[in-house]
Design a protein around this motif. Structure first.
Motif, PDB file in Angstrom:
ATOM      1  N   HIS A 300       0.846  -1.190   0.000  1.00  0.00           N
ATOM      2  CA  HIS A 300       0.000   0.000   0.000  1.00  0.00           C
ATOM      3  C   HIS A 300       0.885   1.245   0.000  1.00  0.00           C
ATOM      4  O   HIS A 300       1.895   1.296   0.703  1.00  0.00           O
ATOM      5  CB  HIS A 300      -0.909   0.003   1.237  1.00  0.00           C
ATOM      6  CG  HIS A 300      -1.878   1.138   1.284  1.00  0.00           C
ATOM      7  ND1 HIS A 300      -2.752   1.411   0.255  1.00  0.00           N
ATOM      8  CD2 HIS A 300      -2.112   2.088   2.221  1.00  0.00           C
ATOM      9  CE1 HIS A 300      -3.481   2.469   0.579  1.00  0.00           C
ATOM     10  NE2 HIS A 300      -3.100   2.893   1.755  1.00  0.00           N
ATOM     11  N   TYR A 301       0.483   2.216  -0.814  1.00  0.00           N
ATOM     12  CA  TYR A 301       1.219   3.477  -0.891  1.00  0.00           C
ATOM     13  C   TYR A 301       0.308   4.629  -0.456  1.00  0.00           C
ATOM     14  O   TYR A 301      -0.907   4.605  -0.699  1.00  0.00           O
ATOM     15  CB  TYR A 301       1.702   3.742  -2.319  1.00  0.00           C
ATOM     16  CG  TYR A 301       2.779   2.801  -2.797  1.00  0.00           C
ATOM     17  CD1 TYR A 301       4.117   3.031  -2.496  1.00  0.00           C
ATOM     18  CD2 TYR A 301       2.463   1.677  -3.553  1.00  0.00           C
ATOM     19  CE1 TYR A 301       5.107   2.166  -2.930  1.00  0.00           C
ATOM     20  CE2 TYR A 301       3.438   0.813  -4.001  1.00  0.00           C
ATOM     21  CZ  TYR A 301       4.760   1.058  -3.685  1.00  0.00           C
ATOM     22  OH  TYR A 301       5.733   0.204  -4.116  1.00  0.00           O
ATOM     23  N   ARG A 302       0.936   5.615   0.155  1.00  0.00           N
ATOM     24  CA  ARG A 302       0.220   6.841   0.538  1.00  0.00           C
ATOM     25  C   ARG A 302       1.113   8.045   0.267  1.00  0.00           C
ATOM     26  O   ARG A 302       2.343   7.947   0.356  1.00  0.00           O
ATOM     27  CB  ARG A 302      -0.177   6.810   2.014  1.00  0.00           C
ATOM     28  CG  ARG A 302      -1.146   5.711   2.364  1.00  0.00           C
ATOM     29  CD  ARG A 302      -1.739   5.884   3.751  1.00  0.00           C
ATOM     30  NE  ARG A 302      -0.730   5.901   4.790  1.00  0.00           N
ATOM     31  CZ  ARG A 302      -1.012   5.932   6.091  1.00  0.00           C
ATOM     32  NH1 ARG A 302      -2.250   5.953   6.496  1.00  0.00           N
ATOM     33  NH2 ARG A 302      -0.045   5.933   6.981  1.00  0.00           N
ATOM     34  N   LEU A 303       0.475   9.153  -0.053  1.00  0.00           N
ATOM     35  CA  LEU A 303       1.182  10.418  -0.207  1.00  0.00           C
ATOM     36  C   LEU A 303       0.972  11.231   1.057  1.00  0.00           C
ATOM     37  O   LEU A 303      -0.173  11.474   1.462  1.00  0.00           O
ATOM     38  CB  LEU A 303       0.672  11.184  -1.429  1.00  0.00           C
ATOM     39  CG  LEU A 303       1.324  12.553  -1.658  1.00  0.00           C
ATOM     40  CD1 LEU A 303       2.775  12.392  -2.101  1.00  0.00           C
ATOM     41  CD2 LEU A 303       0.555  13.364  -2.692  1.00  0.00           C
ATOM     42  N   GLN A 304       2.057  11.630   1.690  1.00  0.00           N
ATOM     43  CA  GLN A 304       1.985  12.490   2.864  1.00  0.00           C
ATOM     44  C   GLN A 304       2.330  13.919   2.447  1.00  0.00           C
ATOM     45  O   GLN A 304       3.269  14.135   1.675  1.00  0.00           O
ATOM     46  CB  GLN A 304       2.951  12.026   3.940  1.00  0.00           C
ATOM     47  CG  GLN A 304       2.645  10.648   4.499  1.00  0.00           C
ATOM     48  CD  GLN A 304       3.560  10.285   5.648  1.00  0.00           C
ATOM     49  OE1 GLN A 304       4.482  11.030   6.005  1.00  0.00           O
ATOM     50  NE2 GLN A 304       3.315   9.143   6.258  1.00  0.00           N
ATOM     51  N   LEU A 305       1.567  14.881   2.957  1.00  0.00           N
ATOM     52  CA  LEU A 305       1.823  16.258   2.595  1.00  0.00           C
ATOM     53  C   LEU A 305       1.485  17.172   3.764  1.00  0.00           C
ATOM     54  O   LEU A 305       0.623  16.867   4.592  1.00  0.00           O
ATOM     55  CB  LEU A 305       1.016  16.653   1.356  1.00  0.00           C
ATOM     56  CG  LEU A 305      -0.509  16.668   1.436  1.00  0.00           C
ATOM     57  CD1 LEU A 305      -1.076  17.532   0.315  1.00  0.00           C
ATOM     58  CD2 LEU A 305      -1.087  15.273   1.309  1.00  0.00           C
ATOM     59  N   ALA A 306       2.194  18.290   3.809  1.00  0.00           N
ATOM     60  CA  ALA A 306       1.991  19.294   4.850  1.00  0.00           C
ATOM     61  C   ALA A 306       2.407  20.653   4.288  1.00  0.00           C
ATOM     62  O   ALA A 306       3.191  20.728   3.336  1.00  0.00           O
ATOM     63  CB  ALA A 306       2.793  18.964   6.113  1.00  0.00           C
ATOM     64  N   PRO A 315       7.827  20.219   9.203  1.00  0.00           N
ATOM     65  CA  PRO A 315       6.556  20.261   9.936  1.00  0.00           C
ATOM     66  C   PRO A 315       6.528  19.199  11.028  1.00  0.00           C
ATOM     67  O   PRO A 315       7.169  18.157  10.905  1.00  0.00           O
ATOM     68  CB  PRO A 315       5.506  19.985   8.854  1.00  0.00           C
ATOM     69  CG  PRO A 315       6.193  20.202   7.549  1.00  0.00           C
ATOM     70  CD  PRO A 315       7.635  19.896   7.781  1.00  0.00           C
ATOM     71  N   PRO A 316       5.787  19.428  12.102  1.00  0.00           N
ATOM     72  CA  PRO A 316       5.667  18.382  13.130  1.00  0.00           C
ATOM     73  C   PRO A 316       4.957  17.159  12.568  1.00  0.00           C
ATOM     74  O   PRO A 316       4.223  17.233  11.576  1.00  0.00           O
ATOM     75  CB  PRO A 316       4.833  19.058  14.233  1.00  0.00           C
ATOM     76  CG  PRO A 316       4.157  20.209  13.555  1.00  0.00           C
ATOM     77  CD  PRO A 316       5.062  20.653  12.460  1.00  0.00           C
ATOM     78  N   ASP A 317       5.179  16.019  13.217  1.00  0.00           N
ATOM     79  CA  ASP A 317       4.640  14.756  12.705  1.00  0.00           C
ATOM     80  C   ASP A 317       3.123  14.761  12.617  1.00  0.00           C
ATOM     81  O   ASP A 317       2.544  14.141  11.719  1.00  0.00           O
ATOM     82  CB  ASP A 317       5.107  13.599  13.594  1.00  0.00           C
ATOM     83  CG  ASP A 317       6.613  13.374  13.496  1.00  0.00           C
ATOM     84  OD1 ASP A 317       7.204  13.790  12.474  1.00  0.00           O
ATOM     85  OD2 ASP A 317       7.197  12.804  14.438  1.00  0.00           O
ATOM     86  N   ASP A 318       2.441  15.446  13.539  1.00  0.00           N
ATOM     87  CA  ASP A 318       0.981  15.402  13.542  1.00  0.00           C
ATOM     88  C   ASP A 318       0.355  16.344  12.520  1.00  0.00           C
ATOM     89  O   ASP A 318      -0.870  16.391  12.385  1.00  0.00           O
ATOM     90  CB  ASP A 318       0.450  15.735  14.939  1.00  0.00           C
ATOM     91  CG  ASP A 318       0.935  17.095  15.436  1.00  0.00           C
ATOM     92  OD1 ASP A 318       1.744  17.742  14.734  1.00  0.00           O
ATOM     93  OD2 ASP A 318       0.516  17.506  16.526  1.00  0.00           O
ATOM     94  N   SER A 319       1.165  17.116  11.788  1.00  0.00           N
ATOM     95  CA  SER A 319       0.614  18.037  10.801  1.00  0.00           C
ATOM     96  C   SER A 319       0.606  17.463   9.391  1.00  0.00           C
ATOM     97  O   SER A 319       0.118  18.096   8.465  1.00  0.00           O
ATOM     98  CB  SER A 319       1.417  19.346  10.808  1.00  0.00           C
ATOM     99  OG  SER A 319       2.750  19.134  10.362  1.00  0.00           O
ATOM    100  N   TRP A 320       1.127  16.246   9.207  1.00  0.00           N
ATOM    101  CA  TRP A 320       1.148  15.627   7.887  1.00  0.00           C
ATOM    102  C   TRP A 320      -0.197  14.978   7.598  1.00  0.00           C
ATOM    103  O   TRP A 320      -0.718  14.209   8.394  1.00  0.00           O
ATOM    104  CB  TRP A 320       2.250  14.570   7.804  1.00  0.00           C
ATOM    105  CG  TRP A 320       3.631  15.143   7.804  1.00  0.00           C
ATOM    106  CD1 TRP A 320       4.384  15.454   8.892  1.00  0.00           C
ATOM    107  CD2 TRP A 320       4.424  15.483   6.662  1.00  0.00           C
ATOM    108  NE1 TRP A 320       5.602  15.965   8.503  1.00  0.00           N
ATOM    109  CE2 TRP A 320       5.655  15.994   7.140  1.00  0.00           C
ATOM    110  CE3 TRP A 320       4.219  15.401   5.289  1.00  0.00           C
ATOM    111  CZ2 TRP A 320       6.667  16.421   6.282  1.00  0.00           C
ATOM    112  CZ3 TRP A 320       5.223  15.819   4.446  1.00  0.00           C
ATOM    113  CH2 TRP A 320       6.428  16.327   4.930  1.00  0.00           C
TER     114      TRP A 320
END
Length: 812
Positions: A300-306, A315-320
């Motif tokens: 499974h793939y996901r795109l993380q963005l912030a 950015p802090p981890d909880d802002s992604w």
């Protein structure tokens, strides 16, 4: 203190004769257990043996029990006096009282006794067992016990535990038969591993050790891991043990004993890295090329963005935030472990803003790995229709300012009289007053956008959608009731932009995504056939809607009909190829055909939606469009030449043909492309931006370098230069496309959105690198499938050969 010790000493000396025989029986039972006899006997014979030895020890100890007397305090006093050599009974002197009062003589006597007691002590117990064991049998018992421990080895603790365990112990097992096998996790793709003659193996982490044991009267005992044991028949037990670390697993039941030493192969997290600059298109898609390596593959793939905070801070981890990527949106590309993912970002709240993005891959064990972050402007869909742009803009503001509603005011006159009034009375103004500012603004904007009679709208559905959304926003009591508004506004914007084509396009996208995901996960033939039928029907509906839109805009009458007919023929050919690949189980061929179909459908939308051939197109726009189309051909040929260079370099033909025809032929083709680019640039209209000129100059320089590398047989150098040339060509094409778009907008022609290759910006970047399998390749696949089916029906095959062919048929 000396008195207490003396009392304990006396207790031991008097109890030793009582405990002698029970201790001897206990030692005998321990020796039998260490020797394996108790394990072989099992219950109920284990209990009979233990009770028998206990009764025998009690019988021999009975005379000693009859003479046993509990030590009294006076006995302890006498023992202390004897051990300390005291006379005069000092303990009695300290407790006695004179009959006629305390005289000076009596006080002096007590003082002397007190001084004597300060020196009182207790010696160690006498050798109570020595008097009983005149032949030294206790030494022999200790030697036998030590010998039994040495004989049992690492089974000593297990056998003693079984012997003294209160739980039932199965016996027998002399004729038990066991079959062991390893079941790796499904995500590893590894086959079941049978342990026929061996009892050690290296297994993937999370594997299950399974066994089927026949011939046992009772349930076996397991050590070294937690086991799930079930009786599946008379005397037949089946067990499953999950193995997460190196283990020595023991399976025992009476005489039956098996030990399995399992070494775990650790499952490492995925490793991902971006390998190229991200690309985007006008439909709000982000195209990422990345490398991904994992032990057994990423599921499974996901795109993380912030939001990009700027500078070097992260950015802090909880802002992604994350966007799930469907399996069908990830396609393998040229190079080992390299992939291309197409992610729809147009609907995200950060679309159009500067963000940091990174790819995340999750393997079958749930472990994840991420790439390093990279900054970019998140792609957004370009809406050309004014109404569509306005709706999309208001949707964006609504998402960006979400918040909770304020509580109902306590001062309302009906609040105290009727506690249920907010739910029973329809007061939309009061509800909207409690809403956050983003909701109130959206209500005003929707009211303004739809503030006209329905007859003033070309599409009544857009008008109805705006009015319905406005009323829903005004009547909502809580923010949770507006969860569907984001989707509604997006569909309204698409309808305003594309008209009736929007619904057909959405259905086609859904069918294409479902079919692509099914191909990626290796679905069975029945599911693929059903999904293909849905995709084919959605394609027909999309083509029909495309033709209707073209007729309404008079595009077919202006010269686009012939191209549409040609594309329809190609479409049918691709559909046939996709159907045949699906029926044959040729997953790769089906995915290539599906990607080519997607690109062809986008090209057809360009032709039907207006490609700049009307009379209103300016001379500059026409020249730019022609240059852009020719530039697209150059890029396509350069990509094909790069692929051919890669194949020859990989096979070694390029290096071997350094002085032969291969290198010179590729170099001549590269020089031809360089000349074609120079001719194209000479005919390019003036006014190219500085970035565009720089990009084309770099492309020409890299093409020259690639040609020289090909002449000397340097495959790696040629590939590097060709990749740089492609990147520069795309950059220059992007600048040219922007000039064309600006010219069209200046002349009222904004409907022809094109990407840097002159194609519709709806492209996902997957079509140009694919090829439809040829008839020869499809025939070869059919021949292989028929041969496999023929061999599967051969009755002379061994079970292993038949299982192998069945696995091939499942994969094929």
């Amino acid at each position: 203190m000396a008195v207490h010790l003396a009392r304990l000493t006396l207790l031991w000396e008097r109890a030793a004769p009582v405990l002698a025989w029970p201790a001897a029986m206990l030692a005998l039972y321990g020796v039998l257990a260490l020797g394996g006899l108790v394990e072989r006997m099992g219950d109920p014979w284990r209990a009979v043996l233990a009770l028998g030895l206990l009764a025998l020890g009690a019988a021999f100890a009975t005379p000693a029990v009859r003479t046993f007397r509990w030590p009294e305090r006076s006995d302890a006093h006498r023992r202390v006096e004897a051990d300390s050599g005291l006379s005069g009974r000092p303990f009695e002197a300290m407790e006695d009282e004179p009959a006629t009062g305390e005289s000076m003589l009596w006080l002096a006597h007590r003082g002397r006794m007190r001084e004597a007691l300060r020196q009182a002590r207790t010696r160690r117990p006498r050798a109570a067992w020595a008097t009983l064991d005149t032949y030294g049998a206790r030494i022999s018992a200790a030697i036998v016990l030590l010998t039994a421990f040495a004989y049992a080895g690492d089974m000593a603790g297990v056998r003693l535990s079984d012997a003294f365990s209160p739980t039932p112990l199965a016996g027998g097992g002399e004729r038990a038969v066991a079959e062991f096998w390893i079941e790796p996790p499904d995500y590893t793709g590894r086959p079941v591993q049978f342990l026929r003659e061996r009892r050690e193996a290296r297994v993937p982490q999370g594997s299950v050790l399974a066994a089927r044991i026949t011939g046992l009267a009772r349930q076996p005992r397991i050590s070294g891991g937690e086991a799930l044991i079930e009786e599946i028949g008379p005397g037949v037990h089946q067990l499953h043990i999950t193995v997460d670390e190196d283990s020595a697993i023991m399976v025992r039941s009476g005489a039956f004993r098996e030990r399995l030493d399992l070494e775990v192969i650790e499952d490492t997290p995925p490793r991902l890295a971006l390998v190229a600059e991200p690309e985007s298109d006008g439909q709000g898609r982000l195209i990422l090329e990345f490398s991904a390596v994992d032990d057994y593959g990423i599921e499974h793939y996901r795109l993380q963005l912030a939001r990009d905070p700027g500078g070097e801070t992260n950015p802090p981890d909880d802002s992604w935030d994350t966007i799930d990527i469907p399996p069908g949106a990830v396609m393998p590309t040229r190079g080992e472990n390299r992939y291309r993912a197409t992610v729809e970002t147009a609907r995200h709240v950060l679309a159009g803003e500067r963000v940091l993005v990174r790819m995340e891959g999750i393997d079958g064990a749930g472990q994840s790995g991420v790439t390093g972050p990279i900054g970019l402007r998140l792609p957004q869909r370009l809406f050309l229709d004014a109404m569509a742009r306005a709706v999309a803009y208001e949707r964006r503001l609504f998402l960006d300012g979400l918040g909770d509603y304020a509580p109902y005011p306590d001062t309302h006159p009906r609040r105290s009289a009727d506690p249920y009034w907010p739910w029973l009375d329809d007061e939309p103004d009061l509800r909207l007053e409690r809403a956050p500012e983003s909701v109130q603004r959206l209500a005003r904007a929707l009211d303004a956008l739809g503030d006209a009679p329905a007859s003033h709208f070309d599409d009544r559905i857009v008008f109805l959608g705006l009015r319905t959304a406005m009323h829903q926003v005004r009547r909502a009591r809580e923010i949770d009731e507006l969860g569907h508004i984001e989707e509604d506004l997006w569909q309204i914007a698409l309808r305003a932009e594309l008209g009736t084509l929007a619904d057909a396009e959405a259905a086609l996208r859904a069918a294409e995504r479902a079919l692509s995901d099914a191909l990626a996960r290796g679905a069975d033939e029945m599911e693929l056939a059903a999904l293909f039928e849905q995709f084919e029907e959605a394609t027909r509906n999309y083509i029909a809607a495309l033709m209707r839109e073209a007729m309404q805009s008079d595009q077919l009458a202006s010269g686009g009909g012939q191209g549409m007919d040609l594309n329809a023929d190609m479409l049918q050919e691709l559909l046939d190829a996709l159907r045949e690949a699906t029926e044959l189980g040729d997953t790769e061929g089906a995915r290539r055909a599906l990607a080519q179909l997607a690109e062809l459908l986008r090209n057809m939308q360009i032709m039907a939606g207006g490609s700049g051939q009307g009379q209103s197109e300016s001379a500059l726009g026409r020249a730019l469009r022609e240059a852009l189309e020719e530039l697209g051909e150059v890029i396509g040929e350069q990509r094909g030449l790069t692929d051919e260079t890669y194949e020859q370099s990989r096979s070694g033909d390029l290096a071997e043909g350094r002085e032969g025809e291969e290198g010179r032929a590729l170099a001549e083709r590269q020089e031809g492309l360089r000349g074609r680019l120079a001719e194209l640039l000479e005919n390019m209209p003036d006014g190219m931006s500085e970035e565009g000129e720089r990009a084309f100059d770099e492309a020409a320089r890299q093409m020259d370098e690639a040609s020289r590398a090909l002449q000397r047989g340097d495959g790696e150098g040629a590939l590097a230069a060709q990749d740089e040339a492609l990147s520069a060509l795309r950059e220059g094409a992007a600048e040219t496309a922007e000039r064309l778009q600006a010219e069209n907008e200046a002349n009222g022609r904004g409907q022809a959105d094109r990407d840097p290759l002159g194609r519709d910006t709806d492209g996902g970047g997957v079509g140009g690198d694919t090829e439809v399998p040829s008839e020869m390749e499809r025939q070869r696949a059919r021949d292989i499938l028929e041969e496999l089916r023929r061999r599967a029906g051969d009755g002379s095959l061994t079970p292993e050969e038949r299982a192998y062919i069945e696995r091939l048929l499942d994969r094929f």
